[in-house]
Design a protein around this motif. Structure first.
Motif, PDB file in Angstrom:
ATOM      1  N   LYS A 286      33.075-109.806 -85.640  1.00 49.37           N
ATOM      2  CA  LYS A 286      33.228-109.200 -84.276  1.00 49.37           C
ATOM      3  C   LYS A 286      32.057-109.617 -83.443  1.00 49.37           C
ATOM      4  CE  LYS A 286      35.731-104.923 -85.933  1.00 49.37           C
ATOM      5  NZ  LYS A 286      35.754-103.694 -85.927  1.00 49.37           N
ATOM      6  N   ASN A 287      31.047-109.383 -84.076  1.00 57.30           N
ATOM      7  CA  ASN A 287      29.689-109.870 -83.336  1.00 57.30           C
ATOM      8  C   ASN A 287      29.579-111.396 -82.983  1.00 57.30           C
ATOM      9  OD1 ASN A 287      26.976-110.259 -82.385  1.00 57.30           O
ATOM     10  ND2 ASN A 287      26.266-108.807 -83.739  1.00 57.30           N
TER      11      ASN A 287
ATOM     12  N   GLN B  17      28.278-102.144 -84.843  1.00 56.60           N
ATOM     13  CA  GLN B  17      28.939-103.297 -85.837  1.00 56.60           C
ATOM     14  C   GLN B  17      27.558-103.434 -86.799  1.00 56.60           C
ATOM     15  OE1 GLN B  17      29.722-106.291 -82.906  1.00 56.60           O
ATOM     16  NE2 GLN B  17      31.688-105.683 -82.418  1.00 56.60           N
TER      17      GLN B  17
ATOM     18  N   GLU C 292      32.939-106.603 -89.392  1.00 56.64           N
ATOM     19  CA  GLU C 292      31.957-106.384 -88.159  1.00 56.64           C
ATOM     20  C   GLU C 292      31.148-107.465 -87.553  1.00 56.64           C
ATOM     21  OE1 GLU C 292      32.224-103.432 -86.666  1.00 56.64           O
ATOM     22  OE2 GLU C 292      33.753-102.765 -88.006  1.00 56.64           O
TER      23      GLU C 292
END
Length: 198
Positions: free
Chosen positions: A20-21, A148, A17
């Motif tokens: 992804k950020n 996220q 997560e």
């Protein structure tokens, strides 16, 4: 700080997560669309319009940094410091959670401030073209980053002790962010007072 929070996450799904950020922050693989590049481009253009001449990155970087901004940076670095430096890993993930949940609101307010300079642009389309940094965040990125950060925090929070440490990081980030914005507000008021007295 997002990259440092990756180092604190132990659960592979939490790390995913956070990645992804980071990928989003780096323009989804397009360096020209990296959020820091878009912000720099916007600021240099706006400052050039305000100054009536080309404003340079050297000038931007040479500007005075407020003591409250120095403190904000130092406090953030302490919150995201590696666990071996004394803070539990959950502090960083709590700080990331607070950072991402504040970001959307802060960016919408900054965009509303940017609209005060719309008259510096030749037309409405030109203004909006230069506001890409805001639109990426308001339209998509910050909403995704909120989710996220919540997923990552939940995955890393397996007991009451983790929750307590996460809460400490969350609240500390809120406190240092409040101090940061109060420092900017004081500087603006001081500048107004100085302008009136001159």
């Amino acid at each position: 700080m997002v990259a440092l929070s990756f180092l604190h996450a132990k659960h592979i799904s939490a790390r995913a997560e956070i990645v992804k950020n980071l990928y989003s922050e780096l323009g989804n693989g397009d360096a020209k669309k990296a959020h820091s590049v878009l912000l720099e481009k916007y600021l240099l253009d706006l400052l050039s319009r305000l100054a009536g001449r080309k404003y340079t990155l050297d000038e931007l970087e040479a500007g005075e940094v407020l003591p409250s901004t120095h403190l904000f940076i130092a406090e953030q670095e302490a919150l995201y410091a590696p666990a071996e430096q004394g803070r539990p890993s959950s502090h960083a993930l709590g700080a990331l959670l607070a950072q991402e949940w504040l970001a959307y609101s802060m960016l919408t307010r900054l965009y509303e401030g940017a609209r005060n300079y719309q008259n510096l642009y030749s037309n409405n389309d030109e203004f909006h073209e230069w506001c890409e940094y805001f639109y990426i965040h308001i339209g998509e990125a910050e909403k995704e980053h909120k989710v996220q950060s919540l997923i990552a925090a939940a995955l890393e929070c397996s007991n009451e002790a983790d929750l307590a440490e996460l809460t400490i990081g969350f609240k500390r980030f809120l406190d240092i962010t409040e101090n940061y914005w109060n420092g900017i507000a004081r500087a603006i008021e001081d500048a107004k007072t100085l302008e009136i007295n001159i």
